[in-house]
Design an enzyme around this catalytic site. Structure first.
Site, PDB file in Angstrom:
ATOM      1  NE  ARG A  14      37.329  42.700  44.414  1.00 29.35           N
ATOM      2  CZ  ARG A  14      37.253  43.863  45.014  1.00 29.35           C
ATOM      3  NH1 ARG A  14      36.494  44.609  44.297  1.00 29.35           N
ATOM      4  NH2 ARG A  14      37.863  44.298  46.126  1.00 29.35           N
TER       5      ARG A  14
ATOM      6  CG  ASN B   7      34.682  40.880  45.906  1.00 30.17           C
ATOM      7  OD1 ASN B   7      35.360  40.015  45.353  1.00 30.17           O
ATOM      8  ND2 ASN B   7      35.200  41.937  46.891  1.00 30.17           N
TER       9      ASN B   7
END
Length: 91
Positions: free
Chosen positions: A18, A36
């Site tokens: 990320r 996520n």
């Protein structure tokens, strides 16, 4: 402006995916979010000029994280995605 959403699966959680995705988005100049998902995938929304979005998609498919590995990438355009100001990690 092109607006896309992607769900990326593979080794994409626990490997800095990320944060590296945010870094790539900032370098390319697209805005959006990355988070996520409970199933182990990563969800991304991105907004920007077509050429920048295409470059961003290619970078994500290669995995922005050196220890990550993208196995599948589900991608679709969605005109209803908001016009984000910046790119953020949301969880």
């Amino acid at each position: 402006m092109k607006k896309i959403k992607m769900t990326v699966s593979g080794r994409v959680q626990g490997v800095g995916f990320r944060y590296m995705t945010k870094m790539v988005a900032d370098q390319i100049g697209v805005s959006g979010i990355v988070r996520n998902e409970d199933d182990g995938s990563v969800y991304i929304e991105a907004v920007g000029p077509t050429d920048k979005i295409d470059a961003f998609i290619a970078a994500v498919k290669r995995s922005p994280s050196p220890s990550g590995k993208v196995d599948t990438c589900k991608l679709e355009e969605d005109a209803n995605i908001e016009n984000y100001i910046s790119f953020r990690v949301t969880n």
